[in-house]
Design an enzyme around this catalytic site. Structure first.
Site, PDB file in Angstrom:
ATOM      1  N   LYS A  39      65.647  17.497  18.235  1.00 33.80           N
ATOM      2  CA  LYS A  39      65.786  17.438  19.836  1.00 33.80           C
ATOM      3  C   LYS A  39      65.438  15.379  19.726  1.00 33.80           C
ATOM      4  CE  LYS A  39      62.829  17.920  22.916  1.00 33.80           C
ATOM      5  NZ  LYS A  39      61.900  16.915  23.398  1.00 33.80           N
TER       6      LYS A  39
ATOM      7  N   HIS B 239      62.946  12.330  25.597  1.00 31.80           N
ATOM      8  CA  HIS B 239      60.909  13.075  26.094  1.00 31.80           C
ATOM      9  C   HIS B 239      60.858  12.654  27.451  1.00 31.80           C
ATOM     10  CE1 HIS B 239      58.653  14.752  22.739  1.00 31.80           C
ATOM     11  NE2 HIS B 239      58.019  14.543  23.521  1.00 31.80           N
TER      12      HIS B 239
ATOM     13  N   ARG C 188      58.279   9.089  27.483  1.00 27.94           N
ATOM     14  CA  ARG C 188      56.898   9.566  27.492  1.00 27.94           C
ATOM     15  C   ARG C 188      56.101   8.725  26.390  1.00 27.94           C
ATOM     16  NH1 ARG C 188      54.089  13.641  29.651  1.00 27.94           N
ATOM     17  NH2 ARG C 188      52.741  13.880  28.370  1.00 27.94           N
TER      18      ARG C 188
ATOM     19  N   ASP D  38      68.169  16.154  28.495  1.00 28.93           N
ATOM     20  CA  ASP D  38      66.949  15.986  28.750  1.00 28.93           C
ATOM     21  C   ASP D  38      66.871  14.875  29.998  1.00 28.93           C
ATOM     22  OD1 ASP D  38      65.089  15.691  27.336  1.00 28.93           O
ATOM     23  OD2 ASP D  38      64.746  17.201  26.843  1.00 28.93           O
TER      24      ASP D  38
ATOM     25  N   GLY E 131      64.634  13.944  33.477  1.00 29.90           N
ATOM     26  CA  GLY E 131      64.869  13.231  34.357  1.00 29.90           C
ATOM     27  C   GLY E 131      65.168  14.574  35.924  1.00 29.90           C
TER      28      GLY E 131
ATOM     29  N   ARG F 247      66.619  16.679  38.225  1.00 29.13           N
ATOM     30  CA  ARG F 247      65.335  17.627  39.162  1.00 29.13           C
ATOM     31  C   ARG F 247      66.476  18.417  40.255  1.00 29.13           C
ATOM     32  NH1 ARG F 247      62.646  16.432  35.897  1.00 29.13           N
ATOM     33  NH2 ARG F 247      61.359  14.513  36.165  1.00 29.13           N
TER      34      ARG F 247
ATOM     35  N   GLY G 115      61.951  19.614  32.383  1.00 29.66           N
ATOM     36  CA  GLY G 115      60.308  19.571  31.300  1.00 29.66           C
ATOM     37  C   GLY G 115      59.150  20.138  32.805  1.00 29.66           C
ATOM     38  N   ARG G 116      59.307  18.564  33.381  1.00 32.38           N
ATOM     39  CA  ARG G 116      57.773  18.206  33.694  1.00 32.38           C
ATOM     40  C   ARG G 116      57.932  19.366  35.441  1.00 32.38           C
ATOM     41  NH1 ARG G 116      58.626  13.412  32.434  1.00 32.38           N
ATOM     42  NH2 ARG G 116      57.354  11.896  31.345  1.00 32.38           N
TER      43      ARG G 116
HETATM   44  C1  LIG Z   1      53.494  17.706  29.431  1.00 27.75           C
HETATM   45  C2  LIG Z   1      54.584  17.417  28.566  1.00 27.75           C
HETATM   46  C3  LIG Z   1      54.675  18.075  26.795  1.00 27.75           C
HETATM   47  C4  LIG Z   1      55.681  17.839  26.310  1.00 27.75           C
HETATM   48  N1  LIG Z   1      55.474  18.385  25.411  1.00 27.75           N
HETATM   49  C5  LIG Z   1      56.530  18.269  24.475  1.00 27.75           C
HETATM   50  C6  LIG Z   1      56.646  19.034  23.145  1.00 27.75           C
HETATM   51  O1  LIG Z   1      55.343  18.996  22.436  1.00 27.75           O
HETATM   52  N2  LIG Z   1      57.250  18.723  22.485  1.00 27.75           N
HETATM   53  C7  LIG Z   1      58.669  18.305  22.763  1.00 27.75           C
HETATM   54  O2  LIG Z   1      59.995  18.384  22.262  1.00 27.75           O
HETATM   55  N3  LIG Z   1      58.483  17.541  23.824  1.00 27.75           N
HETATM   56  C8  LIG Z   1      57.952  17.949  24.530  1.00 27.75           C
HETATM   57  N4  LIG Z   1      58.328  17.225  25.868  1.00 27.75           N
HETATM   58  C9  LIG Z   1      59.407  17.196  26.212  1.00 27.75           C
HETATM   59  C10 LIG Z   1      60.030  17.690  27.070  1.00 27.75           C
HETATM   60  O3  LIG Z   1      60.696  18.820  26.307  1.00 27.75           O
HETATM   61  C11 LIG Z   1      61.533  16.943  27.216  1.00 27.75           C
HETATM   62  O4  LIG Z   1      61.630  16.183  26.207  1.00 27.75           O
HETATM   63  C12 LIG Z   1      60.838  16.039  28.409  1.00 27.75           C
HETATM   64  O5  LIG Z   1      60.136  16.559  29.546  1.00 27.75           O
HETATM   65  C13 LIG Z   1      62.329  15.914  29.573  1.00 27.75           C
HETATM   66  O6  LIG Z   1      61.884  15.500  30.916  1.00 27.75           O
HETATM   67  P1  LIG Z   1      61.774  15.766  32.066  1.00 27.75           P
HETATM   68  O7  LIG Z   1      59.939  15.908  31.749  1.00 27.75           O
HETATM   69  O8  LIG Z   1      61.953  14.804  33.400  1.00 27.75           O
HETATM   70  O9  LIG Z   1      62.514  16.833  32.711  1.00 27.75           O
HETATM   71  C14 LIG Z   1      56.648  17.523  26.258  1.00 27.75           C
HETATM   72  C15 LIG Z   1      56.856  16.620  28.090  1.00 27.75           C
HETATM   73  C16 LIG Z   1      56.473  17.258  28.895  1.00 27.75           C
HETATM   74  C17 LIG Z   1      55.927  16.525  30.559  1.00 27.75           C
END
Ligand SMILES: Cc1cc2nc3c(=O)[nH]c(=O)nc-3n(C[C@H](O)[C@H](O)[C@H](O)COP(=O)(O)O)c2cc1C
Length: 390
Positions: A261, A285, A288, A315, A317, A319, A338-339
């Site tokens: 990933k 991610h 982030r 993944d 964005g 929505r 994710g979010r």
């Molecule tokens: C609060 C938060 C914590 C996350 N923690 C992890 C994690 O522990 N491991 C991981 O692979 N991705 C993590 N992610 C990333 C998500 O798996 C994903 O790639 C991402 O949120 C997708 O984007 P989106 O939030 O715009 O849908 C995290 C995302 C958020 C918002």
């Protein structure tokens, strides 16, 4: 559905509405931890803006009385073409958030990945949802890796996802300013944001602390794990010394599906394919980590072209139902969210997650009908017009 959940979900008409709604319930530090992106949030904005580049070219006069949204990933059938992305630290959003998300994903028959960065033992989650995937943050120490991989296999997981985009700790300004820290430390901004949200203090913080007075990140070591208040925790993530050589070694001993990933380049995808990796997630991610990285959607075609037989997920964005279908049309086999799922869980627990999944499913079915498409597998780039980035 309970009265509180009904009230909180009353004004949710789109997946993106969960963000504003969760702001009223979560302490600011936790709201920002979920919402914010790295640096100046250039990638966070681009992850959304990139969807404007692709416009639909629908077919007319096809019979869309029945449309199929099913997909098959790593030998399992799912009812909808999206799943719940791994979110670390879920317990701060809602009491027992990991179990809630795992259970609701199972009920709706959509993919779900547990993050290694969790206070819920991975063994509990696979019992709740036997199709769960495990999203690992792995160190570079081979003995520790062997121990974790062995534990994940013994627990019964069949999909091991390795998150490969956090070689060093990320820095997100908004959450720092709001007082979010790891290890968790009480500071003035966090305190001020917390007392303003008594519902969260009673419903999430107090309940969690009564059940688990010293919460530990339980899935980053072969057994046990660092406490969330202790200095040993550092910042949970991957390791600077974790490389392709580790992936090759894991491939030799892990018999289930192996997924990487965080891929954002075609040549990295090709390398993963040569090592016998089964799937990749094209992901930044959720913006982030590395600000100003390309948006996953804009490199999806390049990555797919070099992915060989691997399953390609995407993944960051996504929505709404149309976004998910654009991802599939551009070559993905499935999409992770994710979010919005985290915010839905924070806002209304299992009702929130169920509501979010149902709403997205409904948007997907409606968009397929509008496009004149009877099944998600028939989507292709031919349904899209590339208007270029604005
Ligand atoms: C609060 C938060 C914590 C996350 N923690 C992890 C994690 O522990 N491991 C991981 O692979 N991705 C993590 N992610 C990333 C998500 O798996 C994903 O790639 C991402 O949120 C997708 O984007 P989106 O939030 O715009 O849908 C995290 C995302 C958020 C918002």
């Amino acid at each position: 559905m309970g009265i509180t959940a009904r009230r909180r979900l009353k004004d949710i008409d789109r997946l993106s509405d969960f963000e504003a709604a969760s702001r009223h319930y979560l302490p600011r530090a936790i709201f920002e931890y979920i919402r914010n992106g790295a640096g100046d949030e250039i990638s966070l904005r681009r992850n959304r803006a990139v969807f404007d580049r692709w416009l639909w070219r629908p077919h007319r006069l096809n019979d869309v009385t029945r449309v199929s949204t099913n997909i098959r990933l790593f030998g399992e059938d799912y009812d909808l073409p999206f799943g719940i992305a791994p979110t670390g630290g879920a317990a701060v959003m809602r009491y027992d958030a990991d179990r809630i998300e795992a259970r609701e994903a199972c009920r709706a028959n959509v993919p779900y990945a547990l993050s290694a960065n969790s206070i819920t033992p991975l063994e509990d989650i696979i019992r709740i949802n036997p199709k769960s995937w495990f999203a690992a943050y792995l160190p570079s120490d081979e003995d520790v890796i062997d121990g974790i991989v062995d534990r994940v296999g013994r627990a019964g997981y069949r999909v091991l996802m390795i998150t490969i985009d956090v070689p060093v700790a990320a820095r997100r300004v908004a959450e720092i300013r709001a007082g979010y820290t790891m290890p968790i430390r009480l500071n003035w901004p966090a305190f001020a944001g917390g007392v303003a949200r008594p519902g969260w203090i009673v419903g999430t913080l107090a309940r969690t602390m009564i059940r688990t007075p010293n919460p530990r990140i339980l899935n980053v070591l072969p057994e046990g794990g660092p406490g969330i208040f202790s200095r040993e925790i550092g910042s949970v993530g991957g390791a600077a010394g974790f490389t392709w050589a580790h992936v090759a070694r894991i491939r030799e001993c892990w018999r289930g599906a192996l997924v990487l990933k965080g891929i954002l380049r075609g040549d990295d995808a090709a390398r993963a394919a040569t090592l016998g990796v089964d799937g990749i997630v094209v992901s930044d991610h959720g913006a982030r980590l590395l600000d100003s990285a390309v948006a996953p959607l804009e490199v999806l075609g390049e990555v797919k072209a070099q992915a060989g037989e691997m399953t390609v997920l995407v993944d960051s964005g996504f929505r709404n139902g149309g976004d998910v279908l654009k991802g599939l049309a551009l070559g993905a086999d499935g999409v992770l969210i994710g979010r919005p799922m985290a915010q839905a869980c924070a806002l209304a627990g299992r009702d929130g997650v169920a509501f979010a999944i149902e709403m997205l499913g409904e948007e997907i079915r409606r968009t397929l009908g509008m496009l004149g498409v009877v099944g998600v597998e028939t989507l292709s780039e031919a349904f899209l017009h590339d208007a270029g980035m604005v």
